[in-house]
Write a protein that holds these residues in place. Structure first.
Motif, PDB file in Angstrom:
ATOM      1  N   LEU A  19      33.418  56.090   6.666  1.00  0.00           N
ATOM      2  CA  LEU A  19      34.281  54.594   6.716  1.00  0.00           C
ATOM      3  C   LEU A  19      33.891  53.645   8.064  1.00  0.00           C
ATOM      4  O   LEU A  19      33.834  52.264   8.165  1.00  0.00           O
ATOM      5  CB  LEU A  19      35.563  54.274   6.260  1.00  0.00           C
ATOM      6  N   SER A  20      33.861  54.265   8.961  1.00  0.00           N
ATOM      7  CA  SER A  20      32.977  53.215   9.816  1.00  0.00           C
ATOM      8  C   SER A  20      31.996  53.131  10.223  1.00  0.00           C
ATOM      9  O   SER A  20      31.278  51.751  11.072  1.00  0.00           O
ATOM     10  CB  SER A  20      33.288  54.548  11.622  1.00  0.00           C
ATOM     11  N   LEU A  21      30.983  53.567   9.997  1.00  0.00           N
ATOM     12  CA  LEU A  21      29.410  53.558   8.893  1.00  0.00           C
ATOM     13  C   LEU A  21      29.296  51.681   8.356  1.00  0.00           C
ATOM     14  O   LEU A  21      28.404  51.175   8.392  1.00  0.00           O
ATOM     15  CB  LEU A  21      29.275  54.825   8.582  1.00  0.00           C
ATOM     16  N   SER A  22      30.375  52.449   7.524  1.00  0.00           N
ATOM     17  CA  SER A  22      29.821  50.781   6.720  1.00  0.00           C
ATOM     18  C   SER A  22      30.647  49.975   7.157  1.00  0.00           C
ATOM     19  O   SER A  22      30.621  48.796   7.440  1.00  0.00           O
ATOM     20  CB  SER A  22      31.185  51.651   5.138  1.00  0.00           C
ATOM     21  N   ILE A  43      20.981  44.292   2.078  1.00  0.00           N
ATOM     22  CA  ILE A  43      20.939  45.503   1.858  1.00  0.00           C
ATOM     23  C   ILE A  43      22.115  46.300   2.531  1.00  0.00           C
ATOM     24  O   ILE A  43      22.749  47.335   2.487  1.00  0.00           O
ATOM     25  CB  ILE A  43      19.628  46.270   2.621  1.00  0.00           C
ATOM     26  N   LEU A  44      22.545  45.431   4.037  1.00  0.00           N
ATOM     27  CA  LEU A  44      23.063  45.729   4.809  1.00  0.00           C
ATOM     28  C   LEU A  44      24.438  46.310   4.413  1.00  0.00           C
ATOM     29  O   LEU A  44      25.060  46.783   4.366  1.00  0.00           O
ATOM     30  CB  LEU A  44      23.172  45.222   6.065  1.00  0.00           C
ATOM     31  N   LEU A  50      28.052  50.614  -0.377  1.00  0.00           N
ATOM     32  CA  LEU A  50      27.608  52.547  -1.126  1.00  0.00           C
ATOM     33  C   LEU A  50      28.428  53.335  -0.463  1.00  0.00           C
ATOM     34  O   LEU A  50      29.364  54.204  -0.872  1.00  0.00           O
ATOM     35  CB  LEU A  50      26.393  52.619  -1.239  1.00  0.00           C
ATOM     36  N   LEU A  51      28.497  53.417   0.910  1.00  0.00           N
ATOM     37  CA  LEU A  51      29.588  54.103   2.216  1.00  0.00           C
ATOM     38  C   LEU A  51      30.799  54.496   1.577  1.00  0.00           C
ATOM     39  O   LEU A  51      30.891  55.082   1.616  1.00  0.00           O
ATOM     40  CB  LEU A  51      29.148  53.441   3.446  1.00  0.00           C
ATOM     41  N   ILE A  52      31.570  52.681   1.234  1.00  0.00           N
ATOM     42  CA  ILE A  52      32.808  52.870   1.543  1.00  0.00           C
ATOM     43  C   ILE A  52      33.343  53.252  -0.097  1.00  0.00           C
ATOM     44  O   ILE A  52      33.447  54.259  -0.627  1.00  0.00           O
ATOM     45  CB  ILE A  52      33.505  51.774   0.886  1.00  0.00           C
TER      46      ILE A  52
END
Length: 77
Positions: A19-22, A43-44, A50-52
């Motif tokens: 979540l932090s990275l997203s 893309i970002l 996707l990470l979420i």
């Protein structure tokens, strides 16, 4: 029992890190940069979502393990 507790903790940590990275990826899609194309923003943003999704998967696994631990505690009493 201890192994399940450790897995649950790991899954929660994975979810928090993802979540932090997203959030960083999502913020990066809004920051103005020279040469930033619509493709890069897509893309970002897509990577953030996707990470979420992966973080939600890990969090749901942690909840399932927590329920299993609670059920085993109530049957042992």
């Amino acid at each position: 029992m201890k192994e399940l507790q450790d897995k649950m903790t790991d899954y929660k940590r994975f979810a928090f890190i993802l979540l932090s990275l997203s959030v960083f990826l999502y913020i990066g899609s809004f920051l103005p940069m020279e040469g930033q194309t619509d493709e890069r923003v897509l893309i970002l943003t897509g990577g953030g979502f996707l990470l979420i999704g992966i973080a939600l998967f890990f969090y749901s696994r942690a909840i399932a393990i927590q329920k299993k631990l609670n059920d085993s505690d109530t049957t042992n009493d």
